[in-house]
Design a protein around this motif. Structure first.
Motif, PDB file in Angstrom:
ATOM      1  N   GLU A   1      24.924  -6.739 124.458  1.00  0.00           N
ATOM      2  CA  GLU A   1      25.057  -8.116 123.972  1.00  0.00           C
ATOM      3  C   GLU A   1      26.462  -8.341 123.437  1.00  0.00           C
ATOM      4  N   PRO A   2      27.011  -9.522 123.686  1.00  0.00           N
ATOM      5  CA  PRO A   2      28.350  -9.787 123.153  1.00  0.00           C
ATOM      6  C   PRO A   2      28.330  -9.905 121.632  1.00  0.00           C
ATOM      7  N   ALA A   3      29.435  -9.579 121.032  1.00  0.00           N
ATOM      8  CA  ALA A   3      29.561  -9.694 119.580  1.00  0.00           C
ATOM      9  C   ALA A   3      29.474 -11.155 119.158  1.00  0.00           C
ATOM     10  N   THR A   4      29.006 -11.382 117.955  1.00  0.00           N
ATOM     11  CA  THR A   4      28.936 -12.747 117.428  1.00  0.00           C
ATOM     12  C   THR A   4      29.776 -12.831 116.159  1.00  0.00           C
ATOM     13  N   ASP A   5      29.976 -14.046 115.711  1.00  0.00           N
ATOM     14  CA  ASP A   5      30.836 -14.245 114.545  1.00  0.00           C
ATOM     15  C   ASP A   5      30.259 -13.615 113.286  1.00  0.00           C
ATOM     16  N   ASP A   6      28.942 -13.788 113.105  1.00  0.00           N
ATOM     17  CA  ASP A   6      28.353 -13.363 111.843  1.00  0.00           C
ATOM     18  C   ASP A   6      27.868 -11.918 111.860  1.00  0.00           C
ATOM     19  N   MET A   7      27.947 -11.269 112.990  1.00  0.00           N
ATOM     20  CA  MET A   7      27.534  -9.864 113.047  1.00  0.00           C
ATOM     21  C   MET A   7      28.494  -9.179 114.003  1.00  0.00           C
ATOM     22  N   SER A   8      29.110  -8.121 113.559  1.00  0.00           N
ATOM     23  CA  SER A   8      30.166  -7.530 114.383  1.00  0.00           C
ATOM     24  C   SER A   8      29.633  -7.152 115.764  1.00  0.00           C
ATOM     25  N   HIS A   9      28.398  -6.744 115.805  1.00  0.00           N
ATOM     26  CA  HIS A   9      27.823  -6.434 117.106  1.00  0.00           C
ATOM     27  C   HIS A   9      26.315  -6.379 116.966  1.00  0.00           C
ATOM     28  N   LEU A  10      25.637  -6.910 117.986  1.00  0.00           N
ATOM     29  CA  LEU A  10      24.172  -6.900 117.904  1.00  0.00           C
ATOM     30  C   LEU A  10      23.605  -5.490 117.891  1.00  0.00           C
ATOM     31  N   ALA A  11      24.377  -4.525 118.329  1.00  0.00           N
ATOM     32  CA  ALA A  11      23.892  -3.143 118.292  1.00  0.00           C
ATOM     33  C   ALA A  11      23.477  -2.762 116.885  1.00  0.00           C
ATOM     34  N   HIS A  12      24.094  -3.415 115.903  1.00  0.00           N
ATOM     35  CA  HIS A  12      23.751  -3.115 114.516  1.00  0.00           C
ATOM     36  C   HIS A  12      22.334  -3.540 114.155  1.00  0.00           C
TER      37      HIS A  12
END
Ligand SMILES: [Zn+2]
Length: 156
Positions: free
Chosen positions: A91-102
């Motif tokens: 998943e691409p990174a989003t503004d509010d979360m550095s990466h959905l992997a988290h």
């Protein structure tokens, strides 16, 4: 014995690997976790407290907020783990979360309420409450208001 307790509500997904019924599927709960702490000594502090409630909030409730809230708990030995990690990582990174992997959290236990309670009691509690003068002696994990599991150490 006098103890102090505080609860925290958060939302989290999980699946119970090899469950006989619907908990085998991916789903989530509005969890309520109740922490009970006891002082290292029987004495209350000068103000008459086991510990200030803000210590439980800062050390334990905030840990839940940072690590498990709006995450998906998956046992690291769950056969889904590798595939889901790959999907989340794609998943691409989003503004509010550095990466959905988290948002995928692989834990060293099948994430039943019982195992979550034991992990919080035996691993997170001692680490987070180091040098506070209190220890975690009881954790209740409520998956619903009807169903909960408790892990506890005998007072001592
Ligand atoms: Zn569940």
């Amino acid at each position: 014995m006098i103890t102090a307790e505080r609860y925290h509500d958060f939302s989290c997904g999980h699946r119970v690997h090899a469950h006989e019924g619907k908990c085998r599927g991916m789903h989530g709960h509005n969890y309520r976790i109740t922490f009970v702490v006891q002082g290292d000594t029987a004495e209350l502090d000068a103000l008459g407290r086991v510990v200030d409630f803000s210590v439980i909030k800062d050390r334990l409730c905030n840990w839940l907020e940072e690590h498990w809230d709006h995450r998906f708990l998956l046992w690291e030995r769950d056969p889904f783990a590798a595939t889901m990690a790959m999907l989340f990582a794609a998943e691409p990174a989003t503004d509010d979360m550095s990466h959905l992997a988290h948002s995928l959290i692989q834990v060293p236990f099948n994430p039943t309420a019982e195992n979550m309670a034991a992990y919080l009691l035996d691993v997170i509690g001692p680490a987070q409450l180091a040098n506070t003068g209190v220890k975690l002696i009881r954790v209740r994990v409520e998956e619903t208001r009807k169903c909960s599991a408790i892990a506890e150490h005998l007072p001592g």
